[in-house]
Write a protein that holds these residues in place. Structure first.
Motif, PDB file in Angstrom:
ATOM      1  N   TYR A 115       0.856  -1.188   0.000  1.00 56.10           N
ATOM      2  CA  TYR A 115       0.000   0.000   0.000  1.00 56.10           C
ATOM      3  C   TYR A 115       0.893   1.240   0.000  1.00 56.10           C
ATOM      4  O   TYR A 115       2.017   1.219   0.506  1.00 56.10           O
ATOM      5  CB  TYR A 115      -0.940   0.012   1.202  1.00 56.10           C
ATOM      6  CG  TYR A 115      -0.318  -0.425   2.509  1.00 56.10           C
ATOM      7  CD1 TYR A 115       0.422   0.465   3.276  1.00 56.10           C
ATOM      8  CD2 TYR A 115      -0.470  -1.730   2.978  1.00 56.10           C
ATOM      9  CE1 TYR A 115       1.000   0.071   4.475  1.00 56.10           C
ATOM     10  CE2 TYR A 115       0.109  -2.141   4.176  1.00 56.10           C
ATOM     11  CZ  TYR A 115       0.844  -1.241   4.909  1.00 56.10           C
ATOM     12  OH  TYR A 115       1.428  -1.638   6.088  1.00 56.10           O
ATOM     13  N   ASP A 116       0.382   2.316  -0.590  1.00 57.83           N
ATOM     14  CA  ASP A 116       1.200   3.520  -0.755  1.00 57.83           C
ATOM     15  C   ASP A 116       0.518   4.776  -0.230  1.00 57.83           C
ATOM     16  O   ASP A 116       0.945   5.894  -0.542  1.00 57.83           O
ATOM     17  CB  ASP A 116       1.570   3.709  -2.229  1.00 57.83           C
ATOM     18  CG  ASP A 116       0.348   3.827  -3.134  1.00 57.83           C
ATOM     19  OD1 ASP A 116      -0.792   3.781  -2.614  1.00 57.83           O
ATOM     20  OD2 ASP A 116       0.526   3.960  -4.357  1.00 57.83           O
ATOM     21  N   SER A 118      -2.280   5.953  -1.076  1.00 55.83           N
ATOM     22  CA  SER A 118      -3.087   6.661  -2.073  1.00 55.83           C
ATOM     23  C   SER A 118      -4.574   6.602  -1.734  1.00 55.83           C
ATOM     24  O   SER A 118      -5.364   7.356  -2.310  1.00 55.83           O
ATOM     25  CB  SER A 118      -2.839   6.085  -3.468  1.00 55.83           C
ATOM     26  OG  SER A 118      -3.117   4.693  -3.520  1.00 55.83           O
ATOM     27  N   GLN A 121      -4.134   9.233   4.005  1.00 59.15           N
ATOM     28  CA  GLN A 121      -2.954   9.316   4.849  1.00 59.15           C
ATOM     29  C   GLN A 121      -3.230   8.681   6.214  1.00 59.15           C
ATOM     30  O   GLN A 121      -4.298   8.904   6.793  1.00 59.15           O
ATOM     31  CB  GLN A 121      -2.518  10.768   5.023  1.00 59.15           C
ATOM     32  CG  GLN A 121      -1.900  11.371   3.781  1.00 59.15           C
ATOM     33  CD  GLN A 121      -0.637  10.641   3.359  1.00 59.15           C
ATOM     34  OE1 GLN A 121       0.263  10.417   4.171  1.00 59.15           O
ATOM     35  NE2 GLN A 121      -0.567  10.270   2.086  1.00 59.15           N
ATOM     36  N   ASP A 143      10.264   3.875   2.094  1.00 57.56           N
ATOM     37  CA  ASP A 143       8.921   4.121   2.608  1.00 57.56           C
ATOM     38  C   ASP A 143       7.897   3.284   1.841  1.00 57.56           C
ATOM     39  O   ASP A 143       8.248   2.505   0.957  1.00 57.56           O
ATOM     40  CB  ASP A 143       8.575   5.609   2.548  1.00 57.56           C
ATOM     41  CG  ASP A 143       8.562   6.174   1.122  1.00 57.56           C
ATOM     42  OD1 ASP A 143       8.628   5.385   0.149  1.00 57.56           O
ATOM     43  OD2 ASP A 143       8.480   7.409   0.983  1.00 57.56           O
ATOM     44  N   GLU A 144       6.627   3.446   2.202  1.00 57.74           N
ATOM     45  CA  GLU A 144       5.579   2.597   1.623  1.00 57.74           C
ATOM     46  C   GLU A 144       5.456   2.793   0.108  1.00 57.74           C
ATOM     47  O   GLU A 144       5.201   1.826  -0.625  1.00 57.74           O
ATOM     48  CB  GLU A 144       4.249   2.880   2.313  1.00 57.74           C
ATOM     49  CG  GLU A 144       4.111   2.265   3.700  1.00 57.74           C
ATOM     50  CD  GLU A 144       4.957   2.936   4.759  1.00 57.74           C
ATOM     51  OE1 GLU A 144       5.198   2.317   5.819  1.00 57.74           O
ATOM     52  OE2 GLU A 144       5.399   4.082   4.529  1.00 57.74           O
ATOM     53  N   GLU A 145       5.625   4.011  -0.361  1.00 62.88           N
ATOM     54  CA  GLU A 145       5.544   4.236  -1.803  1.00 62.88           C
ATOM     55  C   GLU A 145       6.679   3.526  -2.530  1.00 62.88           C
ATOM     56  O   GLU A 145       6.469   2.919  -3.592  1.00 62.88           O
ATOM     57  CB  GLU A 145       5.579   5.729  -2.112  1.00 62.88           C
ATOM     58  CG  GLU A 145       5.401   6.032  -3.591  1.00 62.88           C
ATOM     59  CD  GLU A 145       5.274   7.506  -3.894  1.00 62.88           C
ATOM     60  OE1 GLU A 145       5.121   7.844  -5.074  1.00 62.88           O
ATOM     61  OE2 GLU A 145       5.325   8.313  -2.944  1.00 62.88           O
ATOM     62  N   THR A 148       5.932  -0.240  -2.609  1.00 60.76           N
ATOM     63  CA  THR A 148       4.924  -0.516  -3.629  1.00 60.76           C
ATOM     64  C   THR A 148       5.544  -0.483  -5.023  1.00 60.76           C
ATOM     65  O   THR A 148       5.298  -1.369  -5.853  1.00 60.76           O
ATOM     66  CB  THR A 148       3.781   0.505  -3.532  1.00 60.76           C
ATOM     67  OG1 THR A 148       3.209   0.452  -2.224  1.00 60.76           O
ATOM     68  CG2 THR A 148       2.696   0.221  -4.561  1.00 60.76           C
ATOM     69  N   THR A 149       6.360   0.527  -5.287  1.00 60.12           N
ATOM     70  CA  THR A 149       7.006   0.646  -6.593  1.00 60.12           C
ATOM     71  C   THR A 149       7.901  -0.555  -6.875  1.00 60.12           C
ATOM     72  O   THR A 149       7.873  -1.138  -7.971  1.00 60.12           O
ATOM     73  CB  THR A 149       7.835   1.944  -6.666  1.00 60.12           C
ATOM     74  OG1 THR A 149       6.955   3.064  -6.528  1.00 60.12           O
ATOM     75  CG2 THR A 149       8.582   2.053  -7.974  1.00 60.12           C
ATOM     76  N   THR A 197      -3.749   0.037  -3.069  1.00 63.34           N
ATOM     77  CA  THR A 197      -3.320   1.121  -3.950  1.00 63.34           C
ATOM     78  C   THR A 197      -3.990   0.979  -5.303  1.00 63.34           C
ATOM     79  O   THR A 197      -4.137  -0.136  -5.821  1.00 63.34           O
ATOM     80  CB  THR A 197      -1.788   1.119  -4.146  1.00 63.34           C
ATOM     81  OG1 THR A 197      -1.453   2.054  -5.189  1.00 63.34           O
ATOM     82  CG2 THR A 197      -1.267  -0.254  -4.547  1.00 63.34           C
ATOM     83  N   ARG A 199      -2.678   1.704  -7.957  1.00 61.86           N
ATOM     84  CA  ARG A 199      -1.675   1.305  -8.942  1.00 61.86           C
ATOM     85  C   ARG A 199      -1.808  -0.164  -9.314  1.00 61.86           C
ATOM     86  O   ARG A 199      -1.383  -0.589 -10.394  1.00 61.86           O
ATOM     87  CB  ARG A 199      -0.279   1.615  -8.412  1.00 61.86           C
ATOM     88  CG  ARG A 199      -0.043   3.122  -8.243  1.00 61.86           C
ATOM     89  CD  ARG A 199       1.125   3.422  -7.331  1.00 61.86           C
ATOM     90  NE  ARG A 199       2.379   3.037  -7.938  1.00 61.86           N
ATOM     91  CZ  ARG A 199       3.560   3.088  -7.289  1.00 61.86           C
ATOM     92  NH1 ARG A 199       3.596   3.478  -6.017  1.00 61.86           N
ATOM     93  NH2 ARG A 199       4.656   2.744  -7.899  1.00 61.86           N
TER      94      ARG A 199
END
Length: 254
Positions: A115-116, A118, A121, A143-145, A148-149, A197, A199
Motif C-alpha cells: 500500500y502507498d 493513495s 494518509q 517508505d511505503e511508496e 509498492t514501486t 493502492t 496502482r
C-alpha cells in the motif's frame, strides 16, 4: 478445469488450519488454486499449509501478503525484503508457484504489491496500532511508496504470452478504493490508507485481466467494474463469519 480462490487463511488459528485440512483430496485434482496472501509469518506453518494445499490441487499459485513478510518472530534481524525471498523459497520447495502460471487459453498472473497511502494518509493512531509498522522491517530510507514501486516492478507485463488467452490477475492488497464501501464499521474507515493502492488496478488492466482476485480486507465480495470482475474470497479470522464466507470460490471454469 476450474480456478478457485481464497485469501487470508491465517493458519496460526487452529480453526483455520483445520479448515485447510478438511478440504477434499478428490474434488480439486484437475483444478488451480489462487492463494492471495496472508498464510502465516511463521515459515514452518507456511510450509505446512502450502504442502497441504499442493497435495489437493493440480497447481497452487501464491502471492505473499503483509503477514507473510512480518519478521518479528525470526531469529535474526532480516529485512522484510529478505523474508520475501525466504517465503518464495518455501513456496518453491512445496511445489507452489509465485510466478505466472499458464494453462491452455488461460494466464494466471500474480501482482506483488503493498500500500502507498493513495487511499488516504494514516493517522497517528493507525501508525501506532497497525502491526506492519512494527512487525515488518525495511532498509533505511525505504517508505511505503518505494515498497509498492519495487514490488509492482517485479510483476511481469505478461502481454505477449497472454495474447489469445483469458487473463486472471491476483494481488493480496485491494486494487481500488471503490471496492471498499462495504467494509463494515465506521472505525474501519481509519484503515483505508493501509488497504491497498490504485496502482494495482492500473497494472491489472495493462495486463488485460478479465478477473482479479484480491484479499486483505477480509470482506468477501464480487463486483464488476468497467469490464473486470473483482473477487475477494477471504477465509479471515475465525470470528469474522459476518463478512467472510469461509469457502473456496470458483472464479473461472471451462
Amino acid at each position: 478445469m476450474r480456478v478457485h480462490a481464497v485469501s487470508d487463511v491465517h493458519v496460526d488459528y487452529d480453526l483455520n488450519a483445520r479448515w485447510i485440512s478438511a478440504l477434499s483430496r478428490q474434488d480439486y485434482t484437475d483444478d488451480v488454486l489462487i492463494l492471495a496472501g496472508d498464510v502465516s509469518d511463521d515459515l514452518s506453518r507456511l510450509r505446512w499449509c502450502l504442502t497441504d494445499l499442493s497435495g489437493r490441487f493440480r497447481k497452487v499459485v501464491f502471492v505473499p501478503g503483509n503477514h507473510d513478510l512480518w519478521v518479528m518472530r525470526d531469529d535474526r534481524r532480516i529485512t522484510s525484503f529478505e523474508k520475501l525471498d525466504l517465503v518464495r523459497k518455501v513456496a518453491n520447495d512445496c511445489g507452489v508457484s509465485t510466478a505466472p502460471h499458464e494453462e491452455v487459453g488461460l494466464s494466471v498472473l500474480p501482482i506483488l504489491s503493498w500500500y502507498d497511502f493513495s487511499f488516504g494518509q494514516p493517522s497517528a493512531d493507525l501508525r501506532r496500532v497497525w502491526a506492519d509498522f512494527t512487525a515488518c522491517r525495511w532498509p533505511s530510507g525505504i517508505d511505503e511508496e518505494a515498497i509498492t514501486t519495487r514490488f509492482l516492478a517485479e510483476t511481469c507485463d505478461g502481454a505477449q504470452g497472454s495474447i489469445g488467452r483469458d487473463v486472471i490477475t491476483f494481488s493480496h492488497f485491494v486494487p481500488r478504493r471503490d471496492l471498499l464501501p462495504w467494509f463494515p464499521g465506521r472505525e474501519s474507515l481509519n484503515l483505508l490508507p493501509v488497504l491497498g493502492t490504485g496502482r494495482i488496478d492500473t497494472k491489472l488492466r495493462s495486463l488485460g485481466a478479465v478477473v482479479h482476485v484480491y484479499g486483505h480486507s477480509h470482506v468477501n465480495r464480487r463486483a464488476v467494474i468497467d469490464g473486470v470482475t473483482y473477487v475477494n474470497s477471504a477465509l479471515g479470522y475465525p470470528q469474522e463469519t459476518a463478512i467472510s464466507e469461509r469457502r473456496l470460490r470458483c472464479v473461472y471454469e471451462r
